[in-house]
Design a protein around this motif. Sequence first.
Motif, PDB file in Angstrom:
ATOM      1  N   MET A   1       7.969  14.145  -3.484  1.00  0.00           N
ATOM      2  CA  MET A   1       6.910  13.367  -2.903  1.00  0.00           C
ATOM      3  C   MET A   1       7.523  12.087  -2.345  1.00  0.00           C
ATOM      4  SD  MET A   1       3.385  11.968  -4.614  1.00  0.00           S
ATOM      5  CE  MET A   1       3.009  13.551  -5.277  1.00  0.00           C
ATOM      6  N   ILE A   2       7.121  11.738  -1.158  1.00  0.00           N
ATOM      7  CA  ILE A   2       7.630  10.540  -0.495  1.00  0.00           C
ATOM      8  C   ILE A   2       6.620   9.411  -0.670  1.00  0.00           C
ATOM      9  CG2 ILE A   2       8.313   9.555   1.718  1.00  0.00           C
ATOM     10  CD1 ILE A   2       9.046  12.414   2.577  1.00  0.00           C
ATOM     11  N   TYR A   3       7.111   8.266  -1.112  1.00  0.00           N
ATOM     12  CA  TYR A   3       6.244   7.104  -1.288  1.00  0.00           C
ATOM     13  C   TYR A   3       6.332   6.219  -0.066  1.00  0.00           C
ATOM     14  CZ  TYR A   3       6.103   8.622  -6.094  1.00  0.00           C
ATOM     15  OH  TYR A   3       5.904   9.369  -7.219  1.00  0.00           O
ATOM     16  N   LYS A   4       5.195   5.671   0.341  1.00  0.00           N
ATOM     17  CA  LYS A   4       5.149   4.795   1.508  1.00  0.00           C
ATOM     18  C   LYS A   4       4.489   3.486   1.110  1.00  0.00           C
ATOM     19  CE  LYS A   4       5.010   8.586   4.673  1.00  0.00           C
ATOM     20  NZ  LYS A   4       4.562   9.134   5.906  1.00  0.00           N
ATOM     21  N   ASN A   5       4.909   2.429   1.741  1.00  0.00           N
ATOM     22  CA  ASN A   5       4.326   1.125   1.502  1.00  0.00           C
ATOM     23  C   ASN A   5       2.964   1.058   2.187  1.00  0.00           C
ATOM     24  OD1 ASN A   5       3.637  -1.659   1.616  1.00  0.00           O
ATOM     25  ND2 ASN A   5       5.788  -2.183   1.332  1.00  0.00           N
ATOM     26  N   GLY A   6       1.958   0.609   1.445  1.00  0.00           N
ATOM     27  CA  GLY A   6       0.614   0.506   1.996  1.00  0.00           C
ATOM     28  C   GLY A   6       0.549  -0.343   3.241  1.00  0.00           C
ATOM     29  N   ARG A   7       1.379  -1.375   3.328  1.00  0.00           N
ATOM     30  CA  ARG A   7       1.389  -2.248   4.523  1.00  0.00           C
ATOM     31  C   ARG A   7       1.777  -1.477   5.776  1.00  0.00           C
ATOM     32  NH1 ARG A   7       4.293  -6.016   1.187  1.00  0.00           N
ATOM     33  NH2 ARG A   7       2.816  -7.530   0.410  1.00  0.00           N
ATOM     34  N   PRO A  12      -4.986  -3.428   7.695  1.00  0.00           N
ATOM     35  CA  PRO A  12      -5.040  -4.598   6.812  1.00  0.00           C
ATOM     36  C   PRO A  12      -6.346  -4.721   6.022  1.00  0.00           C
ATOM     37  CG  PRO A  12      -4.166  -5.213   8.955  1.00  0.00           C
ATOM     38  CD  PRO A  12      -4.601  -3.781   9.052  1.00  0.00           C
ATOM     39  N   SER A  13      -7.470  -4.386   6.637  1.00  0.00           N
ATOM     40  CA  SER A  13      -8.750  -4.521   5.926  1.00  0.00           C
ATOM     41  C   SER A  13      -8.835  -3.526   4.763  1.00  0.00           C
ATOM     42  CB  SER A  13      -9.915  -4.313   6.889  1.00  0.00           C
ATOM     43  OG  SER A  13      -9.838  -3.022   7.483  1.00  0.00           O
ATOM     44  N   LEU A  14      -8.333  -2.308   4.947  1.00  0.00           N
ATOM     45  CA  LEU A  14      -8.358  -1.307   3.886  1.00  0.00           C
ATOM     46  C   LEU A  14      -7.370  -1.686   2.784  1.00  0.00           C
ATOM     47  CD1 LEU A  14      -9.317   1.327   2.651  1.00  0.00           C
ATOM     48  CD2 LEU A  14      -7.700   2.532   4.123  1.00  0.00           C
ATOM     49  N   LEU A  15      -6.208  -2.185   3.164  1.00  0.00           N
ATOM     50  CA  LEU A  15      -5.219  -2.626   2.178  1.00  0.00           C
ATOM     51  C   LEU A  15      -5.797  -3.734   1.307  1.00  0.00           C
ATOM     52  CD1 LEU A  15      -2.336  -2.531   1.053  1.00  0.00           C
ATOM     53  CD2 LEU A  15      -1.697  -4.180   2.811  1.00  0.00           C
ATOM     54  N   LYS A  16      -6.479  -4.682   1.924  1.00  0.00           N
ATOM     55  CA  LYS A  16      -7.083  -5.786   1.176  1.00  0.00           C
ATOM     56  C   LYS A  16      -8.155  -5.267   0.205  1.00  0.00           C
ATOM     57  CE  LYS A  16      -7.676 -10.384   2.249  1.00  0.00           C
ATOM     58  NZ  LYS A  16      -7.457 -11.323   3.294  1.00  0.00           N
ATOM     59  N   GLU A  17      -8.946  -4.295   0.652  1.00  0.00           N
ATOM     60  CA  GLU A  17      -9.980  -3.713  -0.204  1.00  0.00           C
ATOM     61  C   GLU A  17      -9.346  -2.976  -1.389  1.00  0.00           C
ATOM     62  OE1 GLU A  17     -13.813  -3.054  -1.446  1.00  0.00           O
ATOM     63  OE2 GLU A  17     -13.153  -4.328   0.218  1.00  0.00           O
ATOM     64  N   LEU A  18      -8.298  -2.209  -1.153  1.00  0.00           N
ATOM     65  CA  LEU A  18      -7.614  -1.490  -2.230  1.00  0.00           C
ATOM     66  C   LEU A  18      -6.994  -2.450  -3.244  1.00  0.00           C
ATOM     67  CD1 LEU A  18      -5.863   1.425  -0.307  1.00  0.00           C
ATOM     68  CD2 LEU A  18      -7.619   1.637  -2.054  1.00  0.00           C
ATOM     69  N   GLN A  19      -6.495  -3.581  -2.766  1.00  0.00           N
ATOM     70  CA  GLN A  19      -5.872  -4.560  -3.669  1.00  0.00           C
ATOM     71  C   GLN A  19      -6.877  -5.162  -4.647  1.00  0.00           C
ATOM     72  OE1 GLN A  19      -3.996  -7.000  -0.671  1.00  0.00           O
ATOM     73  NE2 GLN A  19      -1.977  -6.084  -1.071  1.00  0.00           N
ATOM     74  N   LYS A  20      -8.152  -5.032  -4.360  1.00  0.00           N
ATOM     75  CA  LYS A  20      -9.160  -5.489  -5.318  1.00  0.00           C
ATOM     76  C   LYS A  20      -9.163  -4.613  -6.562  1.00  0.00           C
ATOM     77  CE  LYS A  20     -12.432  -7.240  -1.864  1.00  0.00           C
ATOM     78  NZ  LYS A  20     -13.785  -7.028  -1.290  1.00  0.00           N
ATOM     79  N   TYR A  21      -8.766  -3.345  -6.408  1.00  0.00           N
ATOM     80  CA  TYR A  21      -8.808  -2.374  -7.500  1.00  0.00           C
ATOM     81  C   TYR A  21      -7.441  -2.113  -8.136  1.00  0.00           C
ATOM     82  CZ  TYR A  21     -13.329  -1.522  -5.387  1.00  0.00           C
ATOM     83  OH  TYR A  21     -14.597  -1.692  -4.873  1.00  0.00           O
ATOM     84  N   VAL A  22      -6.403  -2.067  -7.295  1.00  0.00           N
ATOM     85  CA  VAL A  22      -5.064  -1.724  -7.784  1.00  0.00           C
ATOM     86  C   VAL A  22      -4.049  -2.618  -7.094  1.00  0.00           C
ATOM     87  CG1 VAL A  22      -3.371   0.131  -7.986  1.00  0.00           C
ATOM     88  CG2 VAL A  22      -5.787   0.699  -7.974  1.00  0.00           C
ATOM     89  N   GLN A  23      -3.153  -3.202  -7.905  1.00  0.00           N
ATOM     90  CA  GLN A  23      -2.106  -4.059  -7.337  1.00  0.00           C
ATOM     91  C   GLN A  23      -0.775  -3.710  -7.982  1.00  0.00           C
ATOM     92  OE1 GLN A  23      -3.283  -8.086  -7.985  1.00  0.00           O
ATOM     93  NE2 GLN A  23      -5.289  -7.776  -7.076  1.00  0.00           N
ATOM     94  N   GLY A  24       0.221  -3.399  -7.167  1.00  0.00           N
ATOM     95  CA  GLY A  24       1.567  -3.152  -7.664  1.00  0.00           C
ATOM     96  C   GLY A  24       1.722  -1.855  -8.438  1.00  0.00           C
ATOM     97  N   GLU A  25       0.803  -0.934  -8.301  1.00  0.00           N
ATOM     98  CA  GLU A  25       0.895   0.358  -8.989  1.00  0.00           C
ATOM     99  C   GLU A  25       0.950   1.482  -7.969  1.00  0.00           C
ATOM    100  OE1 GLU A  25      -1.923   0.992 -12.165  1.00  0.00           O
ATOM    101  OE2 GLU A  25      -2.286  -1.162 -12.273  1.00  0.00           O
ATOM    102  N   LEU A  26       1.436   2.642  -8.400  1.00  0.00           N
ATOM    103  CA  LEU A  26       1.464   3.805  -7.531  1.00  0.00           C
ATOM    104  C   LEU A  26       0.098   4.468  -7.556  1.00  0.00           C
ATOM    105  CD1 LEU A  26       4.885   5.349  -8.571  1.00  0.00           C
ATOM    106  CD2 LEU A  26       4.383   3.947  -6.589  1.00  0.00           C
TER     107      LEU A  26
END
Length: 88
Positions: A1-7, A12-26
């Motif tokens: 499985m290949i991991y990609k950086n959310g950025r 950006p708006s979806l990344l910001k929304e996801l960071q409300k729930y999960v930060q620094g985790e896979l």
Amino acid sequence: MIYKNGRDVLPPSLLKELQKYVQGELVYIPKPSDRRASWGEVSGTRKLLAERNEEIYRFFTSGWTIMDLEKKYHLSGESIRKIIVKTR
């Protein structure tokens, strides 16, 4: 499985929304699909076992003993009995 950086892959708006729930985790994001294949469907194992079980039942009804079937299929007597009861 290949991991990609959310950025790199998310707006950006979806990344910001996801960071409300999960930060620094896979986070695993599954592929869209109607349903997941059941065990043995893709490899054909489910079909092979069903055919084997039908064959065991046919041999049993034609006069083979549980012991004969144990030796032929390398299964326990209890497993053979379960297959026969389920197949009836």
